[in-house]
Design an enzyme around this catalytic site. Structure first.
Site, short mmCIF file in Angstrom:
data_model
loop_
_atom_site.label_atom_id
_atom_site.label_comp_id
_atom_site.label_asym_id
_atom_site.label_seq_id
_atom_site.Cartn_x
_atom_site.Cartn_y
_atom_site.Cartn_z
N ILE A 138 0.84 -1.19 0.00
CA ILE A 138 0.00 0.00 0.00
C ILE A 138 0.88 1.24 0.00
CG2 ILE A 138 -0.22 -0.13 2.53
CD1 ILE A 138 -3.07 1.07 2.23
N CYS A 139 0.40 2.30 -0.65
CA CYS A 139 1.05 3.60 -0.65
C CYS A 139 2.48 3.51 -1.19
CB CYS A 139 1.00 4.18 0.77
SG CYS A 139 1.57 5.90 0.90
N GLY A 140 3.45 4.04 -0.47
CA GLY A 140 4.82 4.09 -0.96
C GLY A 140 5.41 2.75 -1.29
#
Length: 200
Positions: free
Chosen positions: A105-107
């Site tokens: 998730i995300c970065g």
């Protein structure tokens, strides 16, 4: 037959809110959650973006795909400030090569993009140009969605921890069918009517 643990990668600047729904409800459904950090022979204590200190259960160097049911890679500022977290992306490659699921998730999605793991898989992230900045070759496989599952890989953007958890919980069978839908409606949509389905 006992389940293999779920492994949660932890590192400095980890975004606390991103894996919480997934790990909490995996644990409630009987999955052991083990935290994994860099550092050898013993892992280093990490500090999340909220300042929470985590003493990891094990070192990344000792993690083997065959001993795990899932690797969760949360976002963190460090994904975008250098190569400190590249070993976690390489571990994700080993997991996917072994047929063991990975959820990013995300970065962490940018880390997987740099590792080439999104070139041939449908995926999502914060926004398409965030991943494009990594120079990866998977732009045509980017999907505008809250969360995307392609085989053993789950991806999501930073504002979608509930959708991310829905994919993780479904992938490991913590909730299925109507119960999974009810769980999502309760936590994503605040639909109180879903609570009765979850408790039945």
């Amino acid at each position: 037959m006992s389940r293999k643990p779920v492994h949660l990668a932890v590192y400095d600047t980890l975004a606390d809110w991103e894996p919480g729904y997934a790990t909490a409800y995996l644990a409630r459904s009987g999955h052991e959650i083990r935290t994994v950090a860099a550092g050898s022979p013993s892992p280093e204590t990490v500090t999340t973006v909220a300042g929470v200190r985590i003493k990891p259960d094990m070192s990344l160097a000792d993690l083997r795909p065959e001993d795990s049911s899932l690797l969760i890679l949360p976002g963190a500022d460090l994904w975008d400030t250098g190569d400190d977290l590249a070993p976690f992306a390489r571990t994700a490659r080993a997991f996917l090569d072994a047929g063991v699921p990975v959820a990013a998730i995300c970065g962490a999605t940018a880390g997987l993009a740099r590792e080439g793991l999104l070139d041939d898989r449908a995926h999502t992230s914060a926004v398409s140009f965030y991943l494009a900045a990594t120079g990866y070759k998977g732009g045509e496989r980017y999907v505008e969605a809250d969360a995307v599952t392609d085989g053993n890989l789950i991806t999501a953007g930073p504002t979608e921890p509930v959708a991310f958890a829905r994919e993780v919980l479904g992938r490991l069978g913590a909730f299925e069918g109507e119960k999974l839908d009810a769980w999502y409606r309760l936590f994503h949509d605040s639909d109180a009517s879903a609570y009765e389905m979850l408790e039945s």
